[in-house]
Design an enzyme around this catalytic site. Structure first.
Site, PDB file in Angstrom:
ATOM      1  N   LYS A 174      -1.231 -23.524 -19.435  1.00  0.00           N
ATOM      2  CA  LYS A 174      -1.099 -22.516 -18.373  1.00  0.00           C
ATOM      3  C   LYS A 174      -2.280 -21.568 -18.502  1.00  0.00           C
ATOM      4  O   LYS A 174      -2.859 -21.433 -19.573  1.00  0.00           O
ATOM      5  CB  LYS A 174       0.193 -21.727 -18.560  1.00  0.00           C
ATOM      6  CG  LYS A 174       1.438 -22.567 -18.428  1.00  0.00           C
ATOM      7  CD  LYS A 174       2.368 -21.958 -17.393  1.00  0.00           C
ATOM      8  CE  LYS A 174       3.652 -22.725 -17.279  1.00  0.00           C
ATOM      9  NZ  LYS A 174       4.759 -22.065 -17.941  1.00  0.00           N
ATOM     10  N   HIS A 189      -3.699 -15.335 -18.683  1.00  0.00           N
ATOM     11  CA  HIS A 189      -3.783 -14.346 -17.615  1.00  0.00           C
ATOM     12  C   HIS A 189      -3.859 -12.926 -18.169  1.00  0.00           C
ATOM     13  O   HIS A 189      -3.881 -12.727 -19.386  1.00  0.00           O
ATOM     14  CB  HIS A 189      -2.638 -14.521 -16.625  1.00  0.00           C
ATOM     15  CG  HIS A 189      -1.296 -14.446 -17.255  1.00  0.00           C
ATOM     16  ND1 HIS A 189      -0.783 -13.270 -17.744  1.00  0.00           N
ATOM     17  CD2 HIS A 189      -0.371 -15.401 -17.513  1.00  0.00           C
ATOM     18  CE1 HIS A 189       0.411 -13.495 -18.242  1.00  0.00           C
ATOM     19  NE2 HIS A 189       0.684 -14.781 -18.138  1.00  0.00           N
ATOM     20  N   HIS A 206      -1.497 -11.781 -20.935  1.00  0.00           N
ATOM     21  CA  HIS A 206      -1.860 -12.228 -22.290  1.00  0.00           C
ATOM     22  C   HIS A 206      -3.036 -11.423 -22.824  1.00  0.00           C
ATOM     23  O   HIS A 206      -3.140 -11.192 -24.021  1.00  0.00           O
ATOM     24  CB  HIS A 206      -2.189 -13.718 -22.297  1.00  0.00           C
ATOM     25  CG  HIS A 206      -0.981 -14.570 -22.037  1.00  0.00           C
ATOM     26  ND1 HIS A 206      -0.917 -15.457 -21.002  1.00  0.00           N
ATOM     27  CD2 HIS A 206       0.208 -14.653 -22.671  1.00  0.00           C
ATOM     28  CE1 HIS A 206       0.271 -16.048 -21.012  1.00  0.00           C
ATOM     29  NE2 HIS A 206       0.966 -15.570 -22.011  1.00  0.00           N
TER      30      HIS A 206
HETATM   31  N1  ARG Z   1       4.453 -17.618 -25.060  1.00  0.00           N
HETATM   32  C1  ARG Z   1       5.187 -16.462 -24.631  1.00  0.00           C
HETATM   33  C2  ARG Z   1       4.722 -16.034 -23.252  1.00  0.00           C
HETATM   34  O1  ARG Z   1       3.618 -16.325 -22.863  1.00  0.00           O
HETATM   35  C3  ARG Z   1       5.014 -15.294 -25.574  1.00  0.00           C
HETATM   36  C4  ARG Z   1       5.462 -15.550 -26.977  1.00  0.00           C
HETATM   37  C5  ARG Z   1       5.653 -14.291 -27.743  1.00  0.00           C
HETATM   38  N2  ARG Z   1       6.076 -14.477 -29.106  1.00  0.00           N
HETATM   39  C6  ARG Z   1       7.293 -14.831 -29.508  1.00  0.00           C
HETATM   40  N3  ARG Z   1       7.515 -14.968 -30.791  1.00  0.00           N
HETATM   41  N4  ARG Z   1       8.242 -15.082 -28.668  1.00  0.00           N
HETATM   42  O2  ARG Z   1       5.483 -15.390 -22.536  1.00  0.00           O
END
Ligand code: ARG
Length: 570
Positions: A131, A134, A137
């Protein structure tokens, strides 16, 4: 490591309080900065002592002032105003202390504290494979990066952890989409865009052909069961994405110690489920397994089809992190929409009996809304980081061309300033706030922006360069503090003195914006000083250059803690 001026006042008060018989009171905790400078630099309120000493606060203030007047205080003036004792520090001796601390590299004024043997694990950035990376992030990346640097600065050992979103049913969809419509060459060329296109296409086609969804589920199951071909495709998608993410990280000056993402917990999840089972925490709910929670919606642990969920993996991952790192703090720098998720995960861990869950913190942040049509509408409101940064750099390049076309290394400076502008804007606002983004307030060389701070730093750098040619490198021996007592000058010096307190507050509140806002104030004060006082060819030349050197040093340090570059010229 505190403000050296406040420390001086505290030390005095400590002695006086001792003599009053309340030596256990910590004056540093009570000391205030008065709202107006005519009222002094620091004020000590006596309300809290009233009960202990059975006297009215004004009487205590008077008594304290009496004691202080017998001591070698080094203050310009100590005054009683009602219940307050007000302190006016002596500008010359204060300037001397502060500039020496900075130029001689005292910890907290541009030099880190010594290691304290404590460890912080920071889960940040954590984008989803296949993905786009963005702007959400980006915010996690830069807040996390800044917190990492800030904790290191305070002596912590930091583990930077990128919890890649590299598992989930979407990989079944991607595998199916790739088999039907994909081309390896396209993906190699533009991995994220290619993968996103496949994903979007899958959803479009699945509307006409619902059987695709079953196919995707089967592919994901095959992946989960370790089927070789699905596994190979998944790994390839992961590598392609990571390659692209790493380009972003390099550009942003961010690195990680580990990329153990969601997929690393596939096996551990089974263990977590049986642990929950053993402790009697699982309940059946319409074929799925959940943990019932007090005051929160139940946490879904396993779906009807047997698949584990995001929350389940987070529970396993937290346990593993504790076992691996034995952290003092575990931070999750993740947007505020995931607030409920983390509350649930932490509650499940607590029910499992892990008391260390109190050391885990979700560090949420608000959204960035980018109104730029050009950037956002092409793909239905997804702003790609790369395009945003490229756009910023191009705009800065044009500004430089206009303002200073003679500049050396224009491309390099434009890159540092363009990227820095975006990052600074991300960090300048209180993290929980939503930000609406507009180019003017991000890029202006005069507003509360990254370019303004970088520009002020570069101006200080150019003064130091000139000093270098004429007089040599300023150091603390150049300080004649009696020359640094004019109002604008002393205002600036006092501002510099705040630095360690600002960093402490930023650390305690997990709030890089404290540093960003402070950097802006330093720039304001520096620019007032610079407009009020000529430097070269005056008898105060060397003292003023020592001050400029101190400003340059703290600005560079503050920018570094924010993850923003500080070019020497711009
Ligand atoms: N990959 C998730 C997202 O983009 C964020 C992960 C954050 N860390 C965690 N331990 N859940 O929304």
């Amino acid at each position: 490591m505190v403000n050296v001026l406040a420390e001086q006042v505290s030390n005095l008060l400590e002695e006086a309080l001792q003599q009053l018989g309340v030596g256990d009171v910590d004056p540093g905790e009570l000391l205030e900065v008065p709202p107006r400078s005519e009222m002094g630099d620091y004020a000590f309120p006596c309300f809290q002592l009233a009960r202990r000493l059975r006297k009215a606060p004004p009487a205590i203030a008077a008594e304290l002032a009496g004691l202080l007047s017998t001591m070698e205080s080094g203050m310009q003036k100590i005054e009683v105003v009602g219940p307050y004792v007000n302190f006016f520090v002596d500008p010359a001796s204060a300037s001397d202390r502060i500039l020496r601390a900075i130029l001689d590299n005292a910890p907290g004024y541009g030099a880190p504290q010594s290691p304290n043997g404590r460890r912080v694990v920071i889960d940040f950035s954590s984008p989803n494979i296949a993905k786009p990376f963005h702007v959400g992030h980006l915010r996690s990346t830069m807040i996390g990066n800044s917190l990492a640097r800030l904790f290191e600065y305070h002596g912590y050992e930091v583990v930077r952890l990128n919890y890649l979103g590299d598992w989930g049913t979407q990989f079944g969809k991607l595998i199916v989409a790739y088999r039907r419509w994909g081309s390896a060459a396209d993906l190699e060329k533009e991995p994220i865009k290619g993968l996103l296109a496949l994903y979007v296409r899958f959803h479009q086609e699945a509307e006409q052909e619902p059987a695709l969804d079953d196919e995707a589920r089967a592919a994901f199951r095959a992946l989960e069961e370790g089927s070789e071909e699905e596994r190979r495709l998944w790994e390839w998608f992961r590598d392609l994405s990571l390659r692209e993410f790493n380009k972003h990280y390099e550009r942003l000056g961010v690195h990680f110690d580990t990329y153990a993402g969601e997929s690393a917990y596939n096996e551990k999840v089974a263990q977590t489920v049986s642990e929950l089972e053993m402790k009697g925490l699982l309940t059946q709910s319409e074929g799925a397994l959940v943990v019932e929670l007090e005051d929160l919606p139940p946490c879904l642990i396993r779906k009807k089809d047997g698949a584990a969920l995001y929350a389940t993996r987070d529970v396993s991952a937290a346990i593993d992190r504790y076992e691996t790192y034995g952290f003092e703090h575990l931070f999750y720098v993740v947007g505020s929409p995931q607030q409920l998720h983390f509350k649930q995960v932490f509650s499940v861990l607590r029910l499992l009996g892990y008391e260390w869950v109190d050391r885990a913190e979700h560090i949420p942040f608000g959204q960035i809304r980018i109104g730029d049509e050009q950037l956002s509408t092409r793909r239905g409101n997804v702003v790609f980081l790369e395009e945003l940064l490229d756009q910023a750099v191009a705009r800065v390049r044009a500004i430089i061309e206009e303002r200073n076309s003679e500049l050396d290394a224009k491309d390099e400076v434009a890159e540092a300033v363009g990227v820095g502008a975006i990052v600074f804007n991300d960090l300048f606002h209180n993290r929980i706030k939503d930000i609406s983004f507009d180019w003017e307030s991000v890029l202006s060389f005069e507003g509360d922006t990254g370019p303004y701070v970088q520009y002020t730093h570069a101006r200080a750098a150019s003064l130091i360069r000139r000093s270098h040619d004429d007089l040599g490198e300023p150091d603390s021996s150049w300080i004649d503090a009696s020359q640094l007592d004019e109002p604008e000058t002393f205002q600036l010096v006092k501002r510099l003195a705040e630095y360690p307190d600002v960093l402490k507050r930023a650390q305690e509140e997990r709030e890089p914006s404290e540093i960003a806002r402070y950097a802006i104030l330093v720039c304001h004060d520096f620019n007032s000083f610079y407009h009020a006082h000529r430097i070269f060819g005056t008898s105060e030349e060397r003292s003023r250059l020592a001050l400029v050197a101190a400003v340059k040093r703290l600005l560079a340090d503050a920018l570094r803690l924010l993850g923003v570059k500080a070019p020497e010229a711009m």
